[in-house]
Scaffold this motif. Structure first.
Motif, PDB file in Angstrom:
ATOM      1  N   LYS A 101     -24.162 -51.385  26.755  1.00 59.81           N
ATOM      2  CA  LYS A 101     -22.982 -52.309  26.654  1.00 59.81           C
ATOM      3  C   LYS A 101     -21.501 -51.986  27.196  1.00 59.81           C
ATOM      4  CE  LYS A 101     -21.393 -56.321  24.149  1.00 59.81           C
ATOM      5  NZ  LYS A 101     -21.566 -56.811  22.695  1.00 59.81           N
ATOM      6  N   LEU A 102     -21.272 -50.782  26.354  1.00 60.89           N
ATOM      7  CA  LEU A 102     -19.863 -50.189  26.621  1.00 60.89           C
ATOM      8  C   LEU A 102     -19.703 -49.446  28.038  1.00 60.89           C
ATOM      9  CD1 LEU A 102     -17.214 -49.899  25.081  1.00 60.89           C
ATOM     10  CD2 LEU A 102     -18.075 -47.336  24.451  1.00 60.89           C
ATOM     11  N   PHE A 103     -20.764 -48.870  28.554  1.00 64.63           N
ATOM     12  CA  PHE A 103     -20.876 -48.674  29.774  1.00 64.63           C
ATOM     13  C   PHE A 103     -20.769 -49.670  31.011  1.00 64.63           C
ATOM     14  CE2 PHE A 103     -23.205 -47.132  33.743  1.00 64.63           C
ATOM     15  CZ  PHE A 103     -22.391 -46.230  34.101  1.00 64.63           C
ATOM     16  N   GLU A 104     -21.330 -50.773  30.588  1.00 69.08           N
ATOM     17  CA  GLU A 104     -20.993 -51.844  31.485  1.00 69.08           C
ATOM     18  C   GLU A 104     -19.497 -52.442  31.455  1.00 69.08           C
ATOM     19  OE1 GLU A 104     -23.050 -53.252  33.572  1.00 69.08           O
ATOM     20  OE2 GLU A 104     -24.797 -51.747  33.352  1.00 69.08           O
ATOM     21  N   GLN A 105     -19.049 -52.274  30.267  1.00 66.81           N
ATOM     22  CA  GLN A 105     -17.649 -52.694  30.038  1.00 66.81           C
ATOM     23  C   GLN A 105     -16.696 -51.879  30.894  1.00 66.81           C
ATOM     24  OE1 GLN A 105     -16.761 -52.973  25.991  1.00 66.81           O
ATOM     25  NE2 GLN A 105     -18.399 -54.821  25.522  1.00 66.81           N
ATOM     26  N   MET A 106     -17.131 -50.399  30.834  1.00 68.79           N
ATOM     27  CA  MET A 106     -16.248 -49.376  31.347  1.00 68.79           C
ATOM     28  C   MET A 106     -16.246 -49.876  33.224  1.00 68.79           C
ATOM     29  SD  MET A 106     -17.280 -45.347  31.927  1.00 68.79           S
ATOM     30  CE  MET A 106     -16.400 -44.249  32.705  1.00 68.79           C
ATOM     31  N   LYS A 107     -17.607 -50.172  33.582  1.00 69.05           N
ATOM     32  CA  LYS A 107     -17.511 -50.500  35.087  1.00 69.05           C
ATOM     33  C   LYS A 107     -16.782 -51.598  35.373  1.00 69.05           C
ATOM     34  CE  LYS A 107     -21.983 -50.559  35.471  1.00 69.05           C
ATOM     35  NZ  LYS A 107     -23.280 -50.956  36.171  1.00 69.05           N
ATOM     36  N   ASP A 108     -16.844 -52.716  34.577  1.00 71.27           N
ATOM     37  CA  ASP A 108     -16.026 -53.848  34.775  1.00 71.27           C
ATOM     38  C   ASP A 108     -14.539 -53.842  34.645  1.00 71.27           C
ATOM     39  OD1 ASP A 108     -18.243 -55.019  34.957  1.00 71.27           O
ATOM     40  OD2 ASP A 108     -18.335 -55.998  32.757  1.00 71.27           O
ATOM     41  N   SER A 109     -14.098 -52.789  34.158  1.00 73.17           N
ATOM     42  CA  SER A 109     -12.731 -52.310  33.806  1.00 73.17           C
ATOM     43  C   SER A 109     -12.069 -51.665  35.190  1.00 73.17           C
ATOM     44  CB  SER A 109     -12.383 -51.408  32.597  1.00 73.17           C
ATOM     45  OG  SER A 109     -12.793 -50.081  32.942  1.00 73.17           O
ATOM     46  N   GLY A 110     -13.034 -50.948  35.934  1.00 74.73           N
ATOM     47  CA  GLY A 110     -12.633 -50.607  37.473  1.00 74.73           C
ATOM     48  C   GLY A 110     -12.687 -49.196  37.210  1.00 74.73           C
ATOM     49  N   MET A 111     -13.037 -48.667  35.935  1.00 76.12           N
ATOM     50  CA  MET A 111     -13.086 -47.262  35.559  1.00 76.12           C
ATOM     51  C   MET A 111     -14.502 -46.558  36.099  1.00 76.12           C
ATOM     52  SD  MET A 111     -11.456 -44.210  34.585  1.00 76.12           S
ATOM     53  CE  MET A 111      -9.937 -44.910  33.432  1.00 76.12           C
ATOM     54  N   ASN A 112     -14.672 -45.653  37.254  1.00 72.05           N
ATOM     55  CA  ASN A 112     -15.572 -44.956  37.614  1.00 72.05           C
ATOM     56  C   ASN A 112     -15.981 -43.728  36.692  1.00 72.05           C
ATOM     57  OD1 ASN A 112     -16.055 -46.629  39.957  1.00 72.05           O
ATOM     58  ND2 ASN A 112     -14.733 -45.105  41.132  1.00 72.05           N
ATOM     59  N   PRO A 113     -17.550 -43.870  36.390  1.00 69.27           N
ATOM     60  CA  PRO A 113     -17.697 -42.775  35.568  1.00 69.27           C
ATOM     61  C   PRO A 113     -18.184 -41.336  36.161  1.00 69.27           C
ATOM     62  CG  PRO A 113     -19.783 -44.015  36.327  1.00 69.27           C
ATOM     63  CD  PRO A 113     -18.428 -44.527  36.757  1.00 69.27           C
ATOM     64  N   ASP A 114     -17.937 -40.260  35.220  1.00 72.41           N
ATOM     65  CA  ASP A 114     -18.073 -38.976  35.894  1.00 72.41           C
ATOM     66  C   ASP A 114     -19.471 -38.617  35.499  1.00 72.41           C
ATOM     67  OD1 ASP A 114     -17.944 -38.055  33.245  1.00 72.41           O
ATOM     68  OD2 ASP A 114     -16.047 -37.212  33.561  1.00 72.41           O
ATOM     69  N   ARG A 115     -19.997 -37.231  35.673  1.00 67.21           N
ATOM     70  CA  ARG A 115     -21.287 -36.844  35.641  1.00 67.21           C
ATOM     71  C   ARG A 115     -21.579 -36.865  34.065  1.00 67.21           C
ATOM     72  NH1 ARG A 115     -21.660 -31.745  33.810  1.00 67.21           N
ATOM     73  NH2 ARG A 115     -19.785 -30.363  33.732  1.00 67.21           N
ATOM     74  N   VAL A 116     -20.457 -36.212  33.269  1.00 64.88           N
ATOM     75  CA  VAL A 116     -20.963 -36.268  31.768  1.00 64.88           C
ATOM     76  C   VAL A 116     -21.005 -37.731  31.086  1.00 64.88           C
ATOM     77  CG1 VAL A 116     -19.890 -35.784  29.512  1.00 64.88           C
ATOM     78  CG2 VAL A 116     -19.316 -34.447  31.757  1.00 64.88           C
ATOM     79  N   THR A 117     -20.173 -38.842  31.811  1.00 66.06           N
ATOM     80  CA  THR A 117     -20.662 -40.185  31.370  1.00 66.06           C
ATOM     81  C   THR A 117     -21.956 -40.542  31.565  1.00 66.06           C
ATOM     82  OG1 THR A 117     -18.524 -40.723  32.399  1.00 66.06           O
ATOM     83  CG2 THR A 117     -19.443 -42.457  31.536  1.00 66.06           C
ATOM     84  N   LEU A 118     -22.731 -40.214  32.869  1.00 67.92           N
ATOM     85  CA  LEU A 118     -23.990 -40.451  33.090  1.00 67.92           C
ATOM     86  C   LEU A 118     -24.921 -39.766  32.139  1.00 67.92           C
ATOM     87  CD1 LEU A 118     -23.146 -40.979  36.830  1.00 67.92           C
ATOM     88  CD2 LEU A 118     -24.137 -42.739  35.534  1.00 67.92           C
ATOM     89  N   ILE A 119     -24.635 -38.506  31.924  1.00 67.76           N
ATOM     90  CA  ILE A 119     -25.579 -37.765  30.959  1.00 67.76           C
ATOM     91  C   ILE A 119     -25.588 -38.743  29.655  1.00 67.76           C
ATOM     92  CG2 ILE A 119     -25.854 -35.907  29.414  1.00 67.76           C
ATOM     93  CD1 ILE A 119     -24.607 -34.432  31.992  1.00 67.76           C
ATOM     94  N   SER A 120     -24.520 -39.002  29.243  1.00 64.57           N
ATOM     95  CA  SER A 120     -24.334 -39.729  27.913  1.00 64.57           C
ATOM     96  C   SER A 120     -25.233 -41.051  27.973  1.00 64.57           C
ATOM     97  CB  SER A 120     -23.058 -40.185  27.442  1.00 64.57           C
ATOM     98  OG  SER A 120     -22.421 -38.792  27.150  1.00 64.57           O
ATOM     99  N   VAL A 121     -25.038 -41.958  29.148  1.00 68.66           N
ATOM    100  CA  VAL A 121     -25.571 -43.303  29.117  1.00 68.66           C
ATOM    101  C   VAL A 121     -26.975 -43.142  29.238  1.00 68.66           C
ATOM    102  CG1 VAL A 121     -25.188 -43.718  31.678  1.00 68.66           C
ATOM    103  CG2 VAL A 121     -25.005 -45.314  29.864  1.00 68.66           C
ATOM    104  N   LEU A 122     -27.560 -42.018  30.111  1.00 72.21           N
ATOM    105  CA  LEU A 122     -28.951 -41.783  30.502  1.00 72.21           C
ATOM    106  C   LEU A 122     -29.582 -41.523  29.023  1.00 72.21           C
ATOM    107  CD1 LEU A 122     -29.218 -39.751  33.497  1.00 72.21           C
ATOM    108  CD2 LEU A 122     -29.749 -42.055  33.468  1.00 72.21           C
ATOM    109  N   SER A 123     -28.777 -40.760  28.251  1.00 73.12           N
ATOM    110  CA  SER A 123     -29.269 -40.240  26.855  1.00 73.12           C
ATOM    111  C   SER A 123     -29.665 -41.564  25.967  1.00 73.12           C
ATOM    112  CB  SER A 123     -28.442 -39.351  26.252  1.00 73.12           C
ATOM    113  OG  SER A 123     -28.903 -39.014  24.802  1.00 73.12           O
ATOM    114  N   ALA A 124     -28.462 -42.427  25.987  1.00 76.52           N
ATOM    115  CA  ALA A 124     -28.671 -43.667  25.612  1.00 76.52           C
ATOM    116  C   ALA A 124     -29.656 -44.404  25.984  1.00 76.52           C
ATOM    117  CB  ALA A 124     -27.210 -44.419  25.620  1.00 76.52           C
ATOM    118  N   CYS A 125     -29.940 -44.736  26.924  1.00 76.24           N
ATOM    119  CA  CYS A 125     -31.144 -45.457  27.476  1.00 76.24           C
ATOM    120  C   CYS A 125     -32.304 -44.725  26.914  1.00 76.24           C
ATOM    121  CB  CYS A 125     -31.172 -45.392  29.087  1.00 76.24           C
ATOM    122  SG  CYS A 125     -30.036 -46.364  29.838  1.00 76.24           S
ATOM    123  N   SER A 126     -32.347 -43.753  26.861  1.00 78.62           N
ATOM    124  CA  SER A 126     -33.606 -42.759  26.438  1.00 78.62           C
ATOM    125  C   SER A 126     -33.992 -43.168  24.832  1.00 78.62           C
ATOM    126  CB  SER A 126     -33.500 -41.286  26.426  1.00 78.62           C
ATOM    127  OG  SER A 126     -34.732 -40.575  26.045  1.00 78.62           O
TER     128      SER A 126
END
Length: 787
Positions: A610-635
Motif C-alpha cells: 500500500k505504501l509503495f502504491e502511495q510512493m508511485k502516486d506521489s511521483g517518486m520513482n523507486p530504485d532497485r532497493v525499493t523493488l527488492i523490499s516490495v517484492l519481499s513484502a509481496c512474498s
C-alpha cells in the motif's frame, strides 16, 4: 571571493579616510588654488569622469592634490584603467610625484584595476612611504597574489620602522590564510594582541577567517564567540568556514542564530550558507532560504543565483535548478558548470554533455566538471578523451582524471597519470591514496601516505577510511590516535569503520568519546551510529541518540530522519517509525524504501505494498532497493500476482535491470506460495545464470513444502557452485529430518566431514551487555540449526 573583495574594499576605504584626516591636520604643500581644483572633485563625485578628464587636458593651471585624488578615485569606481594611466602620466608631467596621498591613491587605482605590476612600480619609486603605502601593497598581494610577497612586505615594513595598524593586520592575515601558514598567522596574532588591535572588528574578522582556512575551525569559533562586537561580515565569515570545512550543519545552525540575534543576512551570507544545504542534501533548508532570498530581493544577484543552482542540483532537484538557471538574465560560467555537475550527479550525463556543448564560454572548471561527470557515470574513455582535448589542464584536471580511473578500478592507469603530473598538490596525493584503498591496495596506500611531502587532516582521513574499508580496523584506530589534529570527518570515518566491520560496541563507545572531546556530531555521524543501534536492536541507546537530535537543526535533516526510521523499524517499533515517516515534509527515495522495508521485515506485506502504491502516486520513482523490499513484502503476504506485476515493470517502466536479489525475491515469492515447479522454471528461464542466493531461495521452499526430490536436485546445484557453504547441507538435513530419513541425514553429515565443511553457528545479541551468545546444539542432536 566577492566577500573577501568586499572586506578589502572596506579596509581600503577606512585606510584612505584615515589618511585624509591626517592630511587635514598635517597638510602637505598645496598647489595653486583654482576654481578647477574645486570643480574637478565635484564632477568626479557625480561620476562624470570624462568631463573631469577634459578639464584636466585643457588646463595648464596647477591643481590641488585632492583634485588628482578625486580623479583617481573616480577611475577606481569606474574600473577605468586606461584613464588612470593617463592621469598617472599627467602627475609625472606636472612633477608632483612627492605627494604621498596622491601616490597611495595611484597605487590603489592600479590594484583595484588588477594591475599589481604598475602598482609595485609606483610603490618602489616612492621616496617616502607611510603605513597606508605599505598596507595598500600588502592588501594587493594578499588579494591578487602572490601571497608570499604580502608577508615579505609586511616584514620589510617593520624593518623600515613603519608600524602596522589595524588595516595592515586585516590585510596581511588573508595571505596567511591563502598559504595555510598557521605558524605565521599565529605569530601575527600574537603581535596583534601586543598592539591591542585584537578586538578591532576588521582584525577580528580576519583572524577568524585565517584560523578557519588553516584548519583550526574550533579556534576560529572560539575567537568568534569572544568578539566584543560583530557585523554581518563576522557572521558570514564564520558561516563560510563551517560551510567549507565542516560540519555544514553548523553553518545552517549559525545562520539561524544570526537572524535570532537581529542581524540581516546580505547576498554574501546567502551565497555562503546555500552550499551547506547542498552538501547535506537538505532541500527543506534550501527551499526556506530561497524563499528568504526572494523576500529580500537578492534572487537576481549573480553569486546568489549560482549558489541556488548548485544547491538544488546537489539536493537532486535538478528541475528547480534548471528553472533558476533559465531565469538568470545572463548566466555565467559558474551557473553553467553547476548545472552540468548537477545533471551528471543525477545520472543524466547525456543532458550534462548537451549543456556543456552549448556553453558560450568554457573555462577549465567547466571542462573538469564534465570530465568528472563522465567518470562518475563509468564513462572513463569519454573522460580521458575530453581530458586530452582540454585547451589547458590545471592540477584539478589531473586530480579529477586520477580519481576517475581509481573509481573505475583502473589503479595502474591512475598511478601512471599521477607520475606524469607536471605538479602535484596535497589533493593529488590524497586522491591516489584513496584510489589504492578503494581497490584493496592498503599497503600501497600506506606507503604513499608516508612518502607525502606534507600531510593534512584530509590525508589522515583518507588513510583511516581506506583501512576500515578493507577491514583493517586496528590499523585505522592506530592512525586515528596518531593524528596531529582530528575533525568531525575523522571521528565519522572511525565510527563508520567500527560499524561496518561489526564492532558496534566500539562504535557506540567512540561516539561517546567524540562528544566528551567537544566535537559536535553532524548528520553523517548520526547516519553512521543509528544503524549500529538498529543492528544491535539497541533501542535504549537509539532513543537516547534521538533525544540528542531533537531540537537541533538536524531534526529535519533527511539523512538523519531516514536513519531514525530505520533504527525504530529494526528495533520493532514500527508505529514510531511510521510517525517519523509521516512527519517528513519532503521525502526522498530512501525515506520511502526504509519504511517499506520496515513493514516487509515485520510481516506487514499489505501495508508495504500500500505504501509503495502511495510512493508511485506521489511521483517518486523507486530504485532497485525499493523493488527488492516490495517484492519481499509481496512474498511474505502471498501477493503473487502483484509481485509478478512489480517485477515485470522494473525494466519496462523504471529502466532497472533485475539483479540476483530481485530474482531471488521472485523465487521466494513463488516458493512460499507452493508453486515450486513454476519457481524452478522461472530460474531456468533467467537471462543470466542463477547464483547460490537464487537456488537457496528455492531450497528453502522445498524444506517448507517437504519436497525431497526437488530439494535434493537444488542442493546438488548449490554444492557445485559453493562446495564449502554449510547452509545448503543444513537445509537438506532439515528436509530429511522432517521426513524421518535419518540415514540420509547421516550421509549429509559424512559428506560435510569428507569435504571439510563446518557449520556456521547462530548468533544472538543481548542489548544490555552486547554479549554474543553462540547457539550450541546438543551433542547427540541431528544437524538442524537455527538459521
Amino acid at each position: 571571493m566577492r566577500l573577501l573583495q568586499s572586506c578589502s574594499n572596506q579596509i581600503m576605504t577606512g585606510l584612505l579616510h584615515f589618511q585624509r584626516r591626517r592630511m587635514t591636520i598635517h597638510p602637505q604643500v598645496p598647489y595653486a588654488y583654482t576654481s578647477s581644483s574645486h570643480h574637478l572633485p565635484s564632477l568626479c563625485k557625480q561620476g562624470r569622469l570624462k568631463e573631469a578628464l577634459h578639464i584636466l587636458y585643457i588646463t595648464d593651471i596647477p591643481l590641488e592634490y585632492y583634485a588628482f585624488v578625486s580623479l583617481l578615485r573616480a577611475c577606481i569606481q569606474a574600473k577605468a584603467h586606461p584613464e588612470g594611466k593617463l592621469i598617472h602620466s599627467h602627475i609625472n608631467q606636472r612633477g608632483i610625484t612627492a605627494n604621498t596621498m596622491i601616490l597611495n591613491t595611484l597605487i590603489n587605482m592600479y590594484v583595484k584595476c588588477g594591475n599589481v605590476v604598475d602598482a609595485r612600480r609606483v610603490f618602489n619609486q616612492m621616496n617616502e612611504r607611510d603605513e597606508c603605502s605599505w598596507t595598500v601593497m600588502i592588501a594587493a598581494y594578499s588579494r591578487l597574489g602572490p601571497p608570499e610577497e604580502a608577508l615579505t612586505l609586511f616584514q620589510q615594513m617593520q624593518q623600515t620602522g613603519v608600524q602596522p595598524n589595524q588595516f595592515t593586520f586585516s590585510s596581511v592575515l588573508p595571505a596567511c590564510a591563502s598559504l595555510g601558514s598557521l605558524e605565521k598567522g599565529m605569530e601575527i596574532h600574537e603581535q596583534i594582541i601586543n598592539t591591542g588591535f585584537q578586538f578591532q572588528l576588521s582584525v577580528a574578522n580576519a583572524l577568524v577567517d585565517m584560523y578557519a582556512k588553516c584548519g583550526r575551525i574550533h579556534k576560529a569559533r572560539e575567537l568568534f564567540d569572544k568578539m566584543h562586537e560583530r557585523n554581518v561580515v563576522s557572521w558570514t565569515v564564520m558561516i563560510a568556514a563551517y560551510a567549507k570545512y565542516g560540519p555544514p550543519s553548523e553553518a545552517i545552525r549559525l545562520f539561524s542564530y544570526m537572524k535570532q540575534m537581529g542581524f540581516q543576512p546580505n547576498q554574501f551570507t546567502f551565497a555562503t550558507v546555500l552550499p551547506a544545504c547542498g552538501d547535506l542534501a537538505s532541500l527543506k533548508h534550501g527551499v526556506e532560504i530561497h524563499e528568504e532570498i526572494i523576500r529580500n530581493g537578492f534572487q537576481s544577484d549573480l553569486v546568489v543565483a549560482n549558489a541556488l543552482v548548485d544547491m538544488y542540483a546537489k539536493c537532486g532537484n535538478i528541475e528547480t535548478a534548471r528553472d533558476v538557471f533559465n531565469k538568470m538574465s545572463k548566466p555565467g560560467v559558474v551557473a553553467w558548470t553547476a548545472l552540468i555537475s548537477g545533471y551528471a550527479q543525477n545520472r543524466q550525463v547525456g543532458k550534462a554533455l548537451e549543456l556543456f556543448q552549448k556553453m558560450p564560454q568554457k573555462n577549465v572548471v567547466s571542462w573538469n566538471a564534465m570530465i568528472a561527470g563522465f567518470a562518475q557515470n563509468g564513462l572513463i574513455d569519454d573522460a580521458l578523451r575530453l581530458f586530452k582535448e582540454m585547451p589547458q589542464q590545471d592540477v584539478v584536471s589531473w586530480n579529477t582524471m586520477i580519481a576517475g580511473f581509481a573509481q573505475n578500478g583502473l589503479v595502474d592507469e591512475a598511478l601512471k597519470l599521477f607520475q606524469e603530473m607536471p605538479e602535484r598538490d596535497v589533493v593529488s596525493w590524497n586522491g591516489m591514496i584513496a584510489g589504492y584503498a578503494q581497490n584493496g591496495l592498503v599497503d600501497e596506500a600506506l606507503k604513499l601516505f608516508k612518502e607525502m611531502p606534507q600531510q593534512n587532516v584530509a590525508s589522515w582521513n583518507a588513510m583511516i577510511a581506506g583501512c576500515t574499508q578493507n577491514g583493517l580496523v586496528d590499523e585505522a584506530l592506530k592512525l586515528f590516535k596518531q593524528m596531529p589534529q582530528q575533525n568531525v570527518i575523522s571521528w565519522n570515518a572511525m565510527i563508520a569503520g567500527f560499524a561496518q566491520n561489526g564492532h558496534g560496541r566500539h562504535a557506540l563507545q567512540l561516539f561517546q568519546e567524540m562528544q566528551l572531546a567537544g566535537v559536535r556530531p553532524d548528520s553523517m555521524t548520526f547516519a553512521s551510529i543509528l544503524p549500529v543501534c538498529a543492528n544491535l536492536a539497541a533501542l535504549e541507546q537509539g532513543v537516547e541518540i534521538h533525544e540528542k537530535i531533537c531540537g537541533s537543526e538536524l531534526e529535519s535533516d533527511i539523512i538523519v530522519v531516514n536513519a531514525l526510521i530505520d533504527m525504530y523499524a529494526k528495533c520493532g517499533c514500527i508505529q514510531k517509525a511510521r510517525e517519523l515517516f509521516d512527519s517528513v515534509a519532503r521525502r526522498d527515495v530512501v525515506s520511502w524504501t526504509t519504511m517499506i522495508t520496515g513493514y516487509a521485515m515485520h510481516g506487514y506485506g499489505k501495508e508495504a505494498v500500500k505504501l509503495f502504491e502511495q510512493m508511485k502516486d506521489s511521483g517518486m520513482n523507486p530504485d532497485r532497493v525499493t523493488l527488492i523490499s516490495v517484492l519481499s513484502a509481496c512474498s511474505h503476504a502471498g501477493l503473487v500476482d502483484e509481485g509478478y506485476r512489480y517485477f515485470n515493470c522494473m525494466k519496462e517502466k523504471y529502466h532497472i535491470t533485475p539483479t540476483m536479489d530481485h530474482y531471488s525475491c521472485m523465487v521466494d515469492l513463488l516458493g512460499r506460495a507452493g508453486r515450486l515447479d513454476e519457481a524452478k522454471k522461472f530460474i531456468n528461464d533467467m537471462p543470466v545464470k542463477a547464483d547460490t542466493t537464487v537456488w537457496s531461495s528455492l531450497l528453502g521452499a522445498c524444506r517448507t513444502h517437504k519436497n525431497i526430490e526437488l530439494g535434493e536436485s537444488v542442493a546438488e546445484r548449490i554444492f557445485e557452485l559453493e562446495p564449502n557453504n554449510s547452509a545448503p547441507y543444513v537445509l537438506l538435513s532439515n528436509i530429511y529430518g522432517a521426513a524421518g530419513r535419518w540415514d540420509d541425514i547421516e550421509k549429509v553429515r559424512k559428506m560435510m566431514k569428507d569435504r571439510g565443511v563446518k557449520k556456521t553457528p547462530g548468533c544472538s545479541w543481548v542489548e544490555d551487555t552486547m554479549i554474543s551468545q553462540t547457539v550450541q546444539e546438543h551433542p547427540t542432536a541431528y544437524p538442524i540449526v537455527v538459521l
